[in-house]
Write an enzyme that holds these catalytic residues in place. Structure first.
Site, PDB file in Angstrom:
ATOM      1  N   GLU B  60      60.306  46.043  48.679  1.00  0.00           N
ATOM      2  CA  GLU B  60      60.261  46.652  47.344  1.00  0.00           C
ATOM      3  C   GLU B  60      60.561  48.143  47.357  1.00  0.00           C
ATOM      4  O   GLU B  60      61.355  48.644  46.563  1.00  0.00           O
ATOM      5  CB  GLU B  60      58.901  46.382  46.676  1.00  0.00           C
ATOM      6  CG  GLU B  60      58.731  44.972  46.131  1.00  0.00           C
ATOM      7  CD  GLU B  60      58.358  43.939  47.187  1.00  0.00           C
ATOM      8  OE1 GLU B  60      58.119  44.345  48.351  1.00  0.00           O
ATOM      9  OE2 GLU B  60      58.291  42.738  46.883  1.00  0.00           O
ATOM     10  N   HIS B 129      47.809  38.491  41.581  1.00  0.00           N
ATOM     11  CA  HIS B 129      48.973  38.230  40.732  1.00  0.00           C
ATOM     12  C   HIS B 129      48.653  38.439  39.256  1.00  0.00           C
ATOM     13  O   HIS B 129      49.314  37.867  38.402  1.00  0.00           O
ATOM     14  CB  HIS B 129      49.495  36.799  40.923  1.00  0.00           C
ATOM     15  CG  HIS B 129      50.320  36.616  42.154  1.00  0.00           C
ATOM     16  ND1 HIS B 129      49.775  36.456  43.396  1.00  0.00           N
ATOM     17  CD2 HIS B 129      51.665  36.570  42.333  1.00  0.00           C
ATOM     18  CE1 HIS B 129      50.747  36.300  44.288  1.00  0.00           C
ATOM     19  NE2 HIS B 129      51.904  36.377  43.668  1.00  0.00           N
TER      20      HIS B 129
END
Ligand SMILES: Cc1ncc(C[n+]2csc(CCOP(=O)(O)OP(=O)(O)O)c2C)c(N)n1
Ligand SMILES: [Mg+2]
Lengths: 330, 326
Positions: B60, B129
């Protein structure tokens, strides 16, 4: 590299040395604030590599030890010094400081303070070059300790995966601040670390500018010919502490002497003298000329330059009057 | 005017911007061959090829930095971070490089990247999440933050974000990709600043953004029908910069404010909007403003616990009733 080139490079390196030493003095006089990372001892790295590339045409990026890379790319030393003084005439209008020299006109794309930050930025510039179809390359200079960041591995992987025209130059001065490389890094030879990404690499003596130039020429040619990334490790040493706040107590006098005996400027100077191309008097005259230029032009410019206006402190945070902020209508 | 789903609206914006400018690219995990986790880039790989629709490794910070570097030279990357929970890994490049480069270069360099990422609590995805991270992004100078509450905004905000010269973070929502809504057939660019009155009312202002706009609208209907309270709903689609003038305008109208956020209260949209009300129009208030926020806990897996952690329209109704003593 012909004799004229060598003499010019000798002058450039000596200029870099004197420029940085003068920064040191200005810092002690409190004319320069913040963190100040100096380059003496490592001059042959930036000069040798960029001499083999096309400064002002290729895109160059580095860390916080950035004054000399900027100047070799074409930045006006007066503006670099004015930046260190925090003046409006500085290369970043006094908003950046020593660690954030930028000269986009000469494609010096900045000094960045986060260790390892420029690795992916360089790969991204290479991606843009590739998309636009130019013959430029991206060159990223960083230290040995930066190679322990995740961005090093992430960027090498992507650069190879996408065959990007980027040259990574590791200025291995054996230390990350006060931690010697063997105490932070499992593999000492940095060029070996890139083999896991199948990227060609080399290690070279970073004190001998002729060797640096030769190794860099090969590296630059590889990258420019479309063969993808290359990693060049240059063995070097910084004479001063990491930054001005570093006492430098962690290194032995013996070690320091060993490296200063192979000073990049003295090496080249003596070689030219031995070859009968330069006299000691020539060198002395060159030095005096440089010192005068730094004092009479560069320091004088910085000292007499205006401070940025306080009512412009918010300027450059966001784009000004960008129509797309308003839906394109205005 | 066509009905599009939120993901279709985002896809359309990608497609139009990529057709318009060959330097617009998109990148992210699984966005190319696989078409994107939420289909936001479906079909683009086939249309524009691997050089412009880049399936990235799971790096990322690396690929966000790569996009930023490319943007220095005029490329306009749209970077998809699969989930805001993973965006933490990219914050270094986004905050330290993209958001600061204009300032620290004295205006010489800009990073016109768009980073899109879904946040929010979906269906029992567990603590790692379910983050809502808008509060983190909106506190960073040099970065614009927008958050679409419907397909029209999702389309128009992305269009403008691609063309704007500032880095823009677009906070989407995992639960909203299948939401339907009208999107104009003609190309249009949504402003990146301001706010929108989603429902007019005179008694109280409900401030929402992204999914909480819908809770506010549901609550407003109940309040009107059952309690005779007419709530104004203000959609804060721009979280940075926040619309100070728009916030104050509505409060001057209704004299009461409830801020509804899916995130935990500390250092969030609610506290920021309250501070703005305080600074801009404190003496217009007839009651102390209230916040409706999530509990300050990692989001649990268990369905009942998860629901208890996140506010809903009933909580908004309850807050307004409390404010009115009804
Ligand atoms: C992400 C990050 N961590 C730590 C620091 C503090 N720091 C600045 S320079 C440095 C050492 C870097 O050494 P190296 O990469 O070898 O470069 P050198 O200074 O030797 O040229 C450290 C730890 C930082 N600036 N950024
Ligand atoms: Mg080092």
């Amino acid at each position: 590299m012909n004799v004229a080139d060598k003499k010019r490079l000798l002058r450039e390196m000596l200029f870099a040395r004197r420029f940085e030493e003068r920064c040191y003095e200005a810092y002690v006089e409190r004319k320069i604030g913040g963190f100040l990372h100096l380059y003496p001892g490592e001059e042959a790295c930036a000069h040798g590599v960029l001499e083999a590339a096309r400064p002002g045409h290729d895109y160059v990026i580095t860390g916080y030890r950035d004054h000399i890379h900027a100047i070799k790319c074409g930045a006006d030393p007066k503006k670099v010094m004015a930046e260190l003084y925090g003046r409006e005439t500085g290369s970043s209008r006094g908003r950046g400081g020593s660690m954030h020299i930028f000269d986009v006109e000469h494609r010096f794309m900045g000094g960045y303070a986060l260790v390892g930050g420029p690795f992916p930025l360089a790969a991204g510039m290479a991606k843009a070059i590739k998309m636009k179809g130019g013959d430029e390359i991206a060159i990223c200079f960083l230290g040995d300790a930066a190679n322990n960041q995740g961005t090093f591995h992430e960027s090498l992987n992507m650069a190879k995966l996408w065959n990007l025209p980027v040259l990574y130059v590791c200025e291995n001065n054996l230390y990350g601040i006060g931690t010697r490389i063997d105490r932070s890094t499992a593999v000492i030879d940095q060029y070996k670390r890139v083999s896991g990404y199948d990227i060609p690499s080399a290690q070279e003596d970073g004190q001998d500018i002729e060797k640096v130039f030769k190794a860099a020429k090969k590296a630059v040619n590889h990258v420019r010919s479309g063969k993808g990334p290359y990693f060049l490790e240059l063995m070097t040493y910084r004479y001063r502490g990491h930054s001005m706040s570093d006492s430098n107590a962690y290194r032995s006098k013996n070690e320091e002497r060993m490296w200063s005996d192979r000073d990049p400027i003295i090496l080249l100077r003596d070689r030219l003298i031995e070859a009968g191309e330069l006299t000691k008097a020539d060198y002395k005259a060159m030095d005096t000329e440089i010192l005068d230029e730094i004092e009479d032009e560069i320091i004088a410019f910085a000292e007499s330059s205006p401070e940025p206006r306080v009512d412009e402190v918010e300027k450059y945070t966001l784009a000004e009057n960008d129509p797309w902020v308003y839906g394109g209508g205005r | 005017m066509a009905e599009l789903m939120y993901w279709e609206a985002i896809r359309r914006a990608h497609d139009e911007e990529m057709a318009n400018d060959p330097l617009v690219i998109c990148m992210g995990e699984d966005i190319g061959v696989a078409g994107g986790t939420y289909k936001a880039t479906q079909g683009l790989y086939e249309k524009y090829g691997p050089e412009r629709v880049m399936d990235t490794p799971i790096s990322e910070n690396g690929y966000t930095g790569l996009g930023i570097g490319a943007s220095f030279l005029g490329v306009r990357p749209i970077i998809e971070l699969m989930s805001v929970n993973f965006a933490w890994l990219a914050l270094d490049q986004l905050f330290n490089s993209a958001a600061k480069v204009r300032y620290m270069s004295g205006g010489q360099l800009t990073a016109p990247v768009v980073v899109r990422s879904p946040g929010g609590t979906a269906h029992q995805l567990g603590a790692q999440h379910s983050a809502r991270m808008e509060k983190v992004f909106m506190g960073i100078a040099g970065l614009r933050v927008v958050t679409p509450s419907n397909p029209k905004q999702a389309y128009g905000l992305l269009k403008s974000a691609v063309r704007c010269n500032d880095p823009v973070f677009i906070n989407e929502h995992e639960l909203m990709y299948n939401m339907k809504g009208e999107v104009p057939d003609a190309e249009f660019f949504h402003p990146l600043e301001g706010s929108e009155v989603a429902r007019e009312g005179r008694d109280v202002t409900l401030f929402g953004y992204n999914i909480s706009v819908h809770w506010c609208l549901q609550a407003a209907a109940v309040l009107s029908k059952q309690f005779g309270i007419e709530a104004e709903v203000v959609d804060l689609y721009a979280l940075s910069p926040l619309d100070r003038a728009g916030i104050a305008r509505s409060v001057r109208n209704t004299h009461r404010a409830v801020i509804v956020e899916e995130a935990e209260a500390p250092v969030g949209v609610g506290s920021e909007v309250m501070a703005i009300i305080n600074e801009e129009c404190f003496f217009e208030l007839d009651a102390a403003p209230l916040r409706v926020s999530a509990l300050n806990i990692p989001i649990p897996y268990n369905h009942g616990l998860e629901k208890a952690a996140i506010p809903n329209a009933n909580d908004v109704v309850a807050a307004v009733r409390k404010m009115f003593g009804k």
